[in-house]
Structure formats: structure tokens, C-alpha cells
Design an enzyme around this catalytic site. Structure first.
Site, mmCIF file in Angstrom:
data_model
loop_
_atom_site.group_PDB
_atom_site.id
_atom_site.type_symbol
_atom_site.label_atom_id
_atom_site.label_comp_id
_atom_site.label_asym_id
_atom_site.label_seq_id
_atom_site.Cartn_x
_atom_site.Cartn_y
_atom_site.Cartn_z
ATOM 1 N N GLU A 267 8.652 3.517 -3.215
ATOM 2 C CA GLU A 267 7.414 2.718 -3.219
ATOM 3 C C GLU A 267 6.219 3.519 -2.725
ATOM 4 O O GLU A 267 5.089 3.221 -3.078
ATOM 5 C CB GLU A 267 7.583 1.467 -2.340
ATOM 6 C CG GLU A 267 8.340 0.355 -3.019
ATOM 7 C CD GLU A 267 8.326 -0.962 -2.245
ATOM 8 O OE1 GLU A 267 7.817 -1.007 -1.119
ATOM 9 O OE2 GLU A 267 8.842 -1.953 -2.795
ATOM 10 N N HIS A 288 34.121 12.085 -5.531
ATOM 11 C CA HIS A 288 35.131 11.819 -6.555
ATOM 12 C C HIS A 288 34.544 11.022 -7.711
ATOM 13 O O HIS A 288 35.272 10.468 -8.516
ATOM 14 C CB HIS A 288 36.326 11.099 -5.920
ATOM 15 C CG HIS A 288 36.958 11.931 -4.851
ATOM 16 N ND1 HIS A 288 38.110 12.644 -5.040
ATOM 17 C CD2 HIS A 288 36.544 12.207 -3.587
ATOM 18 C CE1 HIS A 288 38.392 13.316 -3.923
ATOM 19 N NE2 HIS A 288 37.463 13.062 -3.035
ATOM 20 N N LYS A 377 5.835 -9.104 -9.524
ATOM 21 C CA LYS A 377 5.744 -10.413 -8.868
ATOM 22 C C LYS A 377 4.819 -11.340 -9.669
ATOM 23 O O LYS A 377 5.106 -12.516 -9.863
ATOM 24 C CB LYS A 377 5.197 -10.264 -7.444
ATOM 25 C CG LYS A 377 6.210 -9.723 -6.426
ATOM 26 C CD LYS A 377 5.623 -9.730 -5.019
ATOM 27 C CE LYS A 377 6.573 -9.153 -3.986
ATOM 28 N NZ LYS A 377 6.033 -9.093 -2.633
HETATM 29 O O1 PA5 Z 1 7.432 -2.592 1.188
HETATM 30 C C1 PA5 Z 1 6.899 -3.552 0.671
HETATM 31 O O2 PA5 Z 1 5.698 -3.833 0.857
HETATM 32 C C2 PA5 Z 1 7.687 -4.501 -0.234
HETATM 33 O O3 PA5 Z 1 8.969 -4.041 -0.507
HETATM 34 C C3 PA5 Z 1 7.787 -5.854 0.440
HETATM 35 O O4 PA5 Z 1 8.384 -5.688 1.703
HETATM 36 C C4 PA5 Z 1 8.609 -6.843 -0.390
HETATM 37 O O5 PA5 Z 1 8.051 -6.969 -1.660
HETATM 38 C C5 PA5 Z 1 8.645 -8.215 0.288
HETATM 39 O O6 PA5 Z 1 7.342 -8.709 0.455
HETATM 40 P P1 PA5 Z 1 7.025 -9.876 1.469
HETATM 41 O O7 PA5 Z 1 7.375 -9.400 2.844
HETATM 42 O O8 PA5 Z 1 5.565 -10.119 1.322
HETATM 43 O O9 PA5 Z 1 7.854 -11.047 1.057
#
Ligand code: PA5
Length: 386
Positions: A267, A288, A377
Site C-alpha cells: 500500500e 518444498h 471501496k
Molecule cells: O492501511 C490502510 O489505510 C487500509 O488498509 C485500512 O486500514 C483498511 O482499508 C481499513 O480501513 P478502516 O480502518 O477505515 O476501516
């Protein structure tokens, strides 16, 4: 302290400038967290954890991505002793999986920690609906409210609004810390405390990795810093055309640590057509299966061994892999973890956060946004509205 077995050429001036940029970034709050921890918040977290331990056999942790991977990584790696079993929900949209966790909780006493910074993510919202209903059915609305712990934004979002209205115990995901960098905030601290992780030791480990005084740069040996070394080595390998990094561990219990790493790097770096694909293996089981590819497949890979202290036989496998895969023509980096405990994992978490943010900046991208996650999303929301 964490040690690396390689030495990279580091542009010190550029590193210093990037670290200053990270510190000034509106999402750079994790950087000084170990030294600027909100002691009052930590005391509240410990108090809540004690209450959960007293009245529950299960804690259902509801969250996805950065709102669950970090603490699951530490809890599963350390397997601390606790009377409370931690189970996870809201990290997929599989009804089968949700039902499985609900069946596991069954008639046992339980509490919920629902974690969502935005408070609007669909996966945790659906799981929360289901578990809230189960809680109300078992305890009645009033007692159920006292068993819900909401970790969310300080001021915004559907979860925040519900928590205020219903009077749930609330913890805050700080505005200046994003999901994947939030392991050491209330996001991770509450579940880890309930699970029996010594969070003070975890913070101590992170604090040691963050020993550099980020206020003044005097006396800070950036070139020798292992996270800086690692970030520059990644930059050099990327420049040579390697496009995949395989995190390798020899401890089966660290699978979720690898998952957190994949999220952190994926990310943070994977945007604007940039980034190194983060993959992972756990040896020796994967020797393996994927071992053949590692030894002899396409040479676009480098391997980063996370070398946890281990027993003698397992250590021999580490040595054998390093030699064999090196001879097979892939660069093998080793990150040596000083201890397999809270302190060691605290160091590791901070080491990778720092190295990842620096790496992303060296690749020219913003380490702290995730437009691609938002894109999916939004599409899902449209379909659900239909
Ligand atoms: O690292 C990030 O920002 C994302 O992976 C969020 O943690 C994930 O999408 C969950 O979002 P939220 O905490 O708003 O539900």
C-alpha cells in the site's frame, strides 16, 4: 538492536531531507510515537483490557487491513498466555467465514473490539452488525453496550457517531497515523493487551529502534542505521530491475507478520506504476513448494530473510538457504532480529515502518495514501447501493 548483513551506499543528505519530510508529513505521526506515547491513553487501554479479561472468554476483533493485521501479527507470533481467546472477523465478506467465527464464540462470554479508522468500511461494518446483534441477544442492550469497544476516528464516521450515541468505550486512531502504521496505537494496543502481550516491552523495542533524535540531527549516524541501510539496498536493487521482494521467515507463527509486511509495502509503494511486489514464504515448508522457483525460476526476485533467533537445527536451514539461493543467483538480504519476544517485535515493527516510508519516498511516491484501496471501496459501495 536489529542487524543487517549487507552494506549499501547511502546518500546521507538525501536521507536526512526525506526523514525531515516524513516527520513534517500530516501522516507522519507514527515516527515519534514510541517517544511521545500518550500515557493516559495507554492506562485507559490497560484498564479496558483488564475488564475484558475479567468478563470475557473471547474477544472478537473486527477490522480489516491496517485495522487488524499488525496486532494479529504480534499476537500470533508471540502466542502469549491469556484466558481470553482472540478471534478475528470483518476481514472478508465471506458469510461462511463469519458464521464459522460466530459458531466458535458460541455461548461463551465475549466482548467486541470494532476497529475502523474511517468507520465506514463495509467488511467490518457487516461483521459488527452480526456480532452486535448476538451480543444484544445474549446480554440485553445495556450490558451489550458495555462490552463494545470502538477504536475509530476522534470526530468522524458512522462508527464514531454510533459509539458516542450508545456510550461505547472509545479509543482513537490518531489523525496523523494511517492504518498500516497504526500497530502501536490503540488499534493494536487494546487487542494485544487483552491477549497478554507485554505492550510496554513492545514500545521499549520500538523506542530503541527510534533512538535517533528526530528533533536535532546532531550525532545521529544515519548511514549506520539498519533501516536506512535496508531502504537504500531496496532502492539499489529496484534500480537494477528487481521487481519482487520475497520476505522469508523460518518461524511458522510469523505468517501474519509477513501479511502485515505485504500490506505495509504494497500500500505504501504500489502506486503511480511504481513499487516492488511484496511476496512472502515461510520455510522450511515452502522450500518444498516455492523453493524450486526461488532456486531456479525467473531472476527478478530478491529474498529478504527475517532471521529470528531460533534453535540449532532451524539455524542450519537458514544457513543452507542463504548459500543455496545466493548460488542460484538471487540477492539474499538478512535482517537479524535480536530476540523473539515483545522487544524484538517492537524493534521489527518500527524498523519496517521507517524503512518502508523511506523506500517509498526514494521511489518518488507518497508512502501514506492508498488511493487504490479507496477506488475499490467506492465501486463496492455503488454496487451495494444498487
Ligand atoms: O492501511 C490502510 O489505510 C487500509 O488498509 C485500512 O486500514 C483498511 O482499508 C481499513 O480501513 P478502516 O480502518 O477505515 O476501516
Amino acid at each position: 538492536m536489529i542487524k543487517v548483513n549487507f552494506s549499501s551506499e547511502v546518500d546521507e543528505a538525501r536521507t536526512k531531507q526525506i526523514l525531515a519530510e516524513i516527520k513534517a508529513d500530516p501522516m507522519g505521526g507514527w515516527m515519534e510515537l514510541p517517544h511521545k506515547y500518550d500515557v493516559g491513553e495507554l492506562a485507559r487501554i490497560k484498564e479496558a483490557a483488564k475488564k475484558i479479561q475479567e468478563e470475557s472468554e473471547y474477544l472478537v476483533c473486527i477490522g480489516i487491513g491496517g485495522s487488524y493485521l499488525g496486532h494479529r501479527a504480534v499476537i500470533e507470533a508471540l502466542r502469549p498466555e491469556s484466558e481470553v481467546k482472540i478471534v478475528y472477523a470483518g476481514n472478508s465478506l465471506s458469510a461462511r467465514e463469519l458464521q464459522y467465527v460466530m459458531n466458535e464464540v458460541g455461548d461463551h462470554d465475549f466482548s467486541i473490539n470494532v476497529i475502523s479508522k474511517s468507520g465506514t468500511t463495509l467488511e467490518p461494518a457487516i461483521a459488527f452488525d452480526a456480532f452486535r446483534a448476538k451480543l444484544v441477544e445474549k446480554y440485553g442492550a445495556e450490558e451489550a453496550g458495555g462490552r463494545i469497544y470502538a477504536t475509530t476516528d476522534a470526530n468522524r464516521g458512522a462508527l464514531h457517531d454510533e459509539a458516542v450515541e450508545k456510550g461505547y468505550t472509545r479509543f482513537v486512531v490518531p489523525d496523523n497515523i494511517g492504518g498500516r502504521y497504526s500497530v502501536l496505537t490503540a488499534v493494536g494496543m487494546l487487542p494485544m493487551c487483552v491477549a497478554g502481550v507485554d505492550v510496554d516491552k513492545l514500545l521499549e523495542g520500538a523506542g530503541e529502534m527510534c533512538a535517533s533524535d528526530f528533533e536535532k540531527w546532531d550525532g545521529v549516524d544515519l548511514v549506520a542505521n539498519p533501516a536506512v541501510q535496508y531502504a537504500w539496498m531496496r532502492h539499489i536493487l529496484r534500480g537494477k530491475g528487481y521487481d519482487t521482494e520475497v520476505f522469508a521467515s523460518f518461524e511458522p507463527a510469523t505468517i501474519y507478520f509477513n501479511e502485515w509486511l505485504k500490506q505495509l509495502f504494497g500500500e505504501s509503494e504500489g502506486k503511480e506504476r511504481q513499487g516492488v511486489w511484496p511476496a512472502s514464504v515461510v520455510y522450511s515448508t515452502d522450500l518444498h513448494s516455492l523453493g524450486q522457483f526461488m532456486q531456479d525460476g525467473r531472476r527478478n526476485i530478491w529474498e529478504t530473510i527475517i532471521d529470528y533467533p531460533t534453535d540449532e537445527t532451524n539455524a542450519k536451514v537458514v544457513q543452507a538457504v542463504r548459500t543455496a539461493h545466493g548460488a542460484g543467483g538471487i540477492p539474499v538480504l538478512t535482517i537479524g532480529v535480536p530476540s523473539y519476544d515483545e522487544k524484538g517485535f517492537g524493534e521489527l515493527v518500527y524498523f519496517f515502518e521507517l524503512a518502508c516510508a523511506l523506500s517509498a519516498k526514494l521511489a518518488g511516491v507518497n508512502p501514506f495514501d492508498q488511493p487504490g484501496v479507496k477506488a475499490y471501496k467506492n465501486e463496492l459501495k455503488k454496487l451495494m447501493a444498487e
